[in-house]
Design a protein around this motif. Structure first.
Motif, PDB file in Angstrom:
ATOM      1  N   UNK A  27       0.814  -1.207   0.000  1.00 18.96           N
ATOM      2  CA  UNK A  27       0.000   0.000   0.000  1.00 18.96           C
ATOM      3  C   UNK A  27       0.848   1.257   0.000  1.00 18.96           C
ATOM      4  N   UNK A  28       1.960   1.237   0.759  1.00 17.94           N
ATOM      5  CA  UNK A  28       2.853   2.394   0.792  1.00 17.94           C
ATOM      6  C   UNK A  28       3.481   2.632  -0.579  1.00 17.94           C
ATOM      7  N   UNK A  29       3.888   1.566  -1.248  1.00 22.24           N
ATOM      8  CA  UNK A  29       4.472   1.709  -2.580  1.00 22.24           C
ATOM      9  C   UNK A  29       3.450   2.254  -3.567  1.00 22.24           C
ATOM     10  N   UNK A  30       2.238   1.736  -3.499  1.00 22.64           N
ATOM     11  CA  UNK A  30       1.182   2.228  -4.393  1.00 22.64           C
ATOM     12  C   UNK A  30       0.975   3.729  -4.204  1.00 22.64           C
TER      13      UNK A  30
ATOM     14  N   UNK B  22      -1.984  19.633   2.798  1.00 24.92           N
ATOM     15  CA  UNK B  22      -2.791  20.767   2.376  1.00 24.92           C
ATOM     16  C   UNK B  22      -2.878  20.953   0.879  1.00 24.92           C
ATOM     17  N   UNK B  23      -2.333  20.013   0.116  1.00 21.74           N
ATOM     18  CA  UNK B  23      -2.364  20.099  -1.343  1.00 21.74           C
ATOM     19  C   UNK B  23      -3.271  19.009  -1.882  1.00 21.74           C
ATOM     20  N   UNK B  24      -4.111  19.345  -2.827  1.00 23.93           N
ATOM     21  CA  UNK B  24      -4.976  18.349  -3.459  1.00 23.93           C
ATOM     22  C   UNK B  24      -4.807  18.429  -4.966  1.00 23.93           C
ATOM     23  N   UNK B  25      -4.981  17.277  -5.624  1.00 26.84           N
ATOM     24  CA  UNK B  25      -4.870  17.200  -7.080  1.00 26.84           C
ATOM     25  C   UNK B  25      -6.165  16.622  -7.643  1.00 26.84           C
TER      26      UNK B  25
ATOM     27  N   UNK C 254       4.577  14.853  -5.618  1.00 28.74           N
ATOM     28  CA  UNK C 254       5.367  13.627  -5.720  1.00 28.74           C
ATOM     29  C   UNK C 254       5.230  12.781  -4.448  1.00 28.74           C
ATOM     30  N   UNK C 255       4.173  13.065  -3.671  1.00 32.34           N
ATOM     31  CA  UNK C 255       3.810  12.328  -2.453  1.00 32.34           C
ATOM     32  C   UNK C 255       4.717  12.673  -1.275  1.00 32.34           C
ATOM     33  N   UNK C 256       6.043  12.564  -1.441  1.00 30.78           N
ATOM     34  CA  UNK C 256       6.946  12.935  -0.349  1.00 30.78           C
ATOM     35  C   UNK C 256       6.878  14.444  -0.092  1.00 30.78           C
TER      36      UNK C 256
ATOM     37  N   UNK D 185       2.969   9.766  -9.085  1.00 26.14           N
ATOM     38  CA  UNK D 185       3.326  11.180  -9.235  1.00 26.14           C
ATOM     39  C   UNK D 185       2.309  11.869 -10.146  1.00 26.14           C
ATOM     40  N   UNK D 186       2.107  13.150  -9.891  1.00 20.22           N
ATOM     41  CA  UNK D 186       1.163  13.899 -10.710  1.00 20.22           C
ATOM     42  C   UNK D 186       1.556  15.371 -10.746  1.00 20.22           C
TER      43      UNK D 186
END
Length: 336
Positions: A45-48, A104-107, A74-76, A53-54
């Motif tokens: 799940x962590x890898x998924x 606080x960021x949404x895509x 980039x998730x991190x 990236x978006x």
């Protein structure tokens, strides 16, 4: 070339659909993706989560100025930037922001709906609305509410290609869009009458280390509204994302080599296809750059404002001549 017709990117067997799409997918359907390790075992799940990236980007082009606006998750971490380039003074003014763990960021989960949001000293909101996009900005640099509208019948480039051993990249781009609404740069109103725009929605399970070179135009030519997208180093497994738009009509282009000298960035770049259908030189004028190196994560990003000169052969055999047409070029390395 066969084009795909699909509403979901990931099919019912958990596999991405590869190739060019006749129209944008409406849902990535990430939860379906059968993501595996390089040893073909189900990914954790962590890898998924962390490997996905978006980013979303909007460019606004005018004879007197250029604007770039981006949100990348980039998730991190998530970062954003906005810049304003004055072609007359050759000055570039920018705001850049970074948020650890993308807090606080949404895509937007879909390339045709939803909202990408980055709150900070420069607030950015990007909202795909079918084939059109809305951009809202508030902050000290840029303030406004504008719409990016495609010409009737004009379609974006929509493409998905395999990435590395077990990944994929979906990209959707559309240039030479009409611009309407109101926009201010440091509280000074900008005339949008002759401005054109382009957008980029890209997402996927990309390579851990990746790099690309890119070129983009949205400009008014004697032949009409002209858009161009050229890339090298990404989205090239079986297909590529090279295309142009002329008065709303889209034409795919062959693969290109993009040559530059990083140690002499003021020198022209060369964009050339093997058959010389594309033969362009880009002259850099100003650069938005950012270098981040945290070891595990790194980014060496350069996006240049400048002009393109040269020729592109159209499908009917006619050569389109470009003479110092404003546009963008990019050179980027990422470890993510």
């Amino acid at each position: 070339m066969t084009t795909l017709i699909a509403t979901a990117l990931i099919d019912s067997d958990g596999q991405p659909q590869f190739g060019h799409f006749a129209s944008p997918v409406t849902d990535l359907m990430l939860h379906r993706f059968d993501y595996r390790t390089v040893m073909d075992k189900p990914a954790s799940g962590l890898a998924r989560y962390f490997h996905f990236k978006q980013f979303q980007f909007v460019s606004l082009c005018h004879a007197d100025w250029q604007i770039g606006v981006a949100i990348a998750d980039i998730r991190y971490a998530a970062n954003s930037f906005c810049y304003f380039f004055n072609r007359n003074s050759q000055q570039l003014d920018e705001v850049s922001q970074l948020k650890p763990l993308s807090i606080g960021v949404s895509m937007s989960a879909s390339p045709v709906s939803g909202t990408a949001l980055f709150n900070g000293k420069q607030h950015i909101q990007l909202t795909p609305q079918g084939l059109n996009w809305q951009l809202k900005l508030s902050g000290s640099l840029l303030q406004g509410d504008i719409n990016l509208t495609a010409a009737p019948g004009s379609m974006p480039l929509a493409l998905c290609t395999p990435t590395g051993y077990n990944g994929w990249t979906y990209t959707q781009k559309h240039n030479a869009l009409d611009v309407s609404g109101q926009l201010q740069y440091r509280n000074q109103a900008l005339d949008l009458t002759c401005a054109l725009a382009g957008y980029d929605f890209s997402a996927g399970y990309m390579r851990r280390e990746t790099s690309w070179r890119w070129g983009s135009i949205s400009a008014l030519l004697p032949q009409g509204r002209f858009g161009l997208n050229l890339a090298s180093g990404v989205n090239e497994t079986g297909d590529n994302e090279n295309c142009l738009w002329l008065n709303g009509s889209r034409q795919l282009l062959p693969a290109v080599r993009i040559k530059l000298n990083r140690q002499q960035p003021e020198q022209p770049w060369h964009y050339c296809s093997h058959d010389a259908a594309v033969d362009l030189y880009f002259s850099p004028q100003q650069c938005r750059r950012e270098r981040l190196n945290f070891g595990f994560l790194a980014s060496n990003f350069r996006q240049y404002c400048g002009t393109f000169t040269g020729s592109i052969r159209l499908q009917n055999g006619e050569k389109l001549q470009l003479d110092q047409v404003p546009g963008l070029a990019e050179d980027h390395f990422a470890r993510w």
